[in-house]
Design an enzyme around this catalytic site. Structure first.
Site, PDB file in Angstrom:
ATOM      1  N   ASP A   1       2.406  -8.817   9.519  1.00 17.50           N
ATOM      2  CA  ASP A   1       0.954  -9.027   9.405  1.00 17.50           C
ATOM      3  C   ASP A   1       0.717 -10.533   9.328  1.00 17.50           C
ATOM      4  O   ASP A   1       0.291 -11.057   8.294  1.00 17.50           O
ATOM      5  CB  ASP A   1       0.431  -8.313   8.161  1.00 17.50           C
TER       6      ASP A   1
ATOM      7  N   ARG B   1       2.776   2.946   9.117  1.00 19.42           N
ATOM      8  CA  ARG B   1       2.055   3.754  10.114  1.00 19.42           C
ATOM      9  C   ARG B   1       2.992   4.431  11.111  1.00 19.42           C
ATOM     10  O   ARG B   1       2.591   5.375  11.785  1.00 19.42           O
ATOM     11  CB  ARG B   1       1.067   2.884  10.894  1.00 19.42           C
TER      12      ARG B   1
ATOM     13  N   MET C   1       0.855  -1.192   0.000  1.00 18.76           N
ATOM     14  CA  MET C   1       0.000   0.000   0.000  1.00 18.76           C
ATOM     15  C   MET C   1       0.892   1.244   0.000  1.00 18.76           C
ATOM     16  O   MET C   1       0.477   2.321   0.414  1.00 18.76           O
ATOM     17  CB  MET C   1      -0.937  -0.010   1.210  1.00 18.76           C
TER      18      MET C   1
ATOM     19  N   MET D   1       9.028  -2.358  11.546  1.00 17.06           N
ATOM     20  CA  MET D   1       8.833  -1.319  10.527  1.00 17.06           C
ATOM     21  C   MET D   1       7.414  -1.403   9.984  1.00 17.06           C
ATOM     22  O   MET D   1       6.893  -2.479   9.708  1.00 17.06           O
ATOM     23  CB  MET D   1       9.850  -1.493   9.415  1.00 17.06           C
ATOM     24  N   SER D   2       6.801  -0.225   9.861  1.00 16.08           N
ATOM     25  CA  SER D   2       5.429  -0.145   9.369  1.00 16.08           C
ATOM     26  C   SER D   2       5.235   1.243   8.789  1.00 16.08           C
ATOM     27  O   SER D   2       5.806   2.221   9.296  1.00 16.08           O
ATOM     28  CB  SER D   2       4.458  -0.354  10.543  1.00 16.08           C
TER      29      SER D   2
ATOM     30  N   GLU E   1       5.812 -11.098   7.683  1.00 17.75           N
ATOM     31  CA  GLU E   1       5.300 -11.757   8.892  1.00 17.75           C
ATOM     32  C   GLU E   1       4.789 -10.774   9.935  1.00 17.75           C
ATOM     33  O   GLU E   1       4.157 -11.171  10.899  1.00 17.75           O
ATOM     34  CB  GLU E   1       6.403 -12.625   9.523  1.00 17.75           C
TER      35      GLU E   1
ATOM     36  N   GLY F   1      11.282  -2.664   5.340  1.00 18.77           N
ATOM     37  CA  GLY F   1      10.540  -3.934   5.384  1.00 18.77           C
ATOM     38  C   GLY F   1      10.068  -4.317   3.978  1.00 18.77           C
ATOM     39  O   GLY F   1      10.272  -5.445   3.515  1.00 18.77           O
ATOM     40  N   HIS F   2       9.445  -3.353   3.272  1.00 17.37           N
ATOM     41  CA  HIS F   2       9.001  -3.631   1.896  1.00 17.37           C
ATOM     42  C   HIS F   2      10.201  -3.951   1.003  1.00 17.37           C
ATOM     43  O   HIS F   2      10.148  -4.860   0.179  1.00 17.37           O
ATOM     44  CB  HIS F   2       8.308  -2.404   1.292  1.00 17.37           C
TER      45      HIS F   2
END
Ligand code: PAF
Length: 278
Positions: free
Chosen positions: A148, A185, A27, A182-183, A146, A33-34
């Site tokens: 999510d 958000r 998103m 990591m996020s 992982e 992380g991505h």
């Protein structure tokens, strides 16, 4: 890197290419992380699609959807140097031509707990968009983080139910130096909130430490107690569940694998995290 707004154009480009196709659905607001998912996909596949689409049907609150960070310019900059990456940047009409609604799925008890319980229809929305992407691109492998974990298990269930050939690759959570997962958000946190956010990882590590001496409910209660009266921090849940069926358990059985899961509101930002309890 080559970017496309239309899947027809992207698929036309793919027709001229040989080899396996990896898909990394995102998103946007890309972080390390991505990038770790994308790097993993590049190592394994001749071609990699990174989709960037903030999917409206997986948000149960309009406000959360509208506040979701959007950093397309920075995302494209980060992807610039990946030669064989095709970026898919659809608009809502392209993916929801018949209206913005989610399909209904039956994931048994997998979506009746944690995020599925607190965010009505969330996993129907996630499964709807992931199914659309699988139908459009027919990837050989698809990559999910992982962090999510519940989403990962539900997507595996979706693939089994529909009988897709795609192989789901789970990728470990990437953490900041202080342990915060990591996020996208995280960038919504204020400085003060960011400091408090390390409580999530600290609690998961504490659960891991208590695992040898306490029962799951004792651990859940002990961690939950620590969250009473922390200003601006509201624990939504702390649970110890079996790794693959997300079932509650009274006692630890050596033959099973377990994970601790939690969700916490820090100010207005909802963060989730989990850890394997080995
Ligand atoms: O994990 C995410 O970012 C989203 O849930 C996903 C899988 C891209 C679907 O919108």
């Amino acid at each position: 890197m080559k970017a496309f707004n239309s899947y027809k154009q992207l698929n036309a480009e793919l027709k001229n290419r040989k080899g396996s196709l990896g898909l990394v659905p995102t998103m946007g607001s890309l972080h390390q992380g991505h990038l770790s998912l994308i790097e993993k996909a590049i190592k394994k596949n001749s071609n990699v699609i990174v989709s960037i689409f903030v999917n409206p049907t997986q948000f149960n609150k309009q406000k959360d959807f509208h506040n979701y960070p959007n950093n397309l310019k920075s995302d494209l900059n980060q992807l610039m140097d990946f030669n064989n990456v095709l970026v898919y940047l659809p608009d809502t009409n392209e993916l929801y031509p018949k209206g913005i609604f989610a399909n209904e799925y039956n994931f048994g008890k997998l979506d009746k707990t944690m995020e599925g319980k607190s965010r009505t229809n969330h996993f129907n929305g996630v499964a709807t968009i992931v199914e659309k992407l699988f139908n459009i691109f027919k990837p050989d492998l698809a990559y999910f983080g992982e962090k999510d974990f519940q989403q990962l298990i539900i997507i595996k269930s979706l693939v089994n139910q529909i009988g897709y050939k795609v192989k789901i690759i789970s990728c470990p959570t990437i953490r900041e130096n202080d342990g915060l997962a990591m996020s996208s958000r995280n960038q919504l946190l204020t400085k003060e909130e960011r400091k408090k956010a390390i409580l999530l990882y600290a609690s998961l590590i504490e659960a891991k430490r208590l695992m040898n001496s306490s029962s799951p409910s004792e651990i859940e209660n002990s961690i939950t107690k620590k969250f009473t009266n922390i200003e601006g921090v509201e624990l939504q849940y702390f649970k110890i569940l079996t790794d693959h069926s997300l079932s509650e358990t009274k006692e630890i059985n050596d033959k099973e694998k377990y994970r601790a899961f939690m969700a916490c509101d820090i100010g207005k930002v909802r963060l989730i995290d989990n850890i394997a309890l080995e």
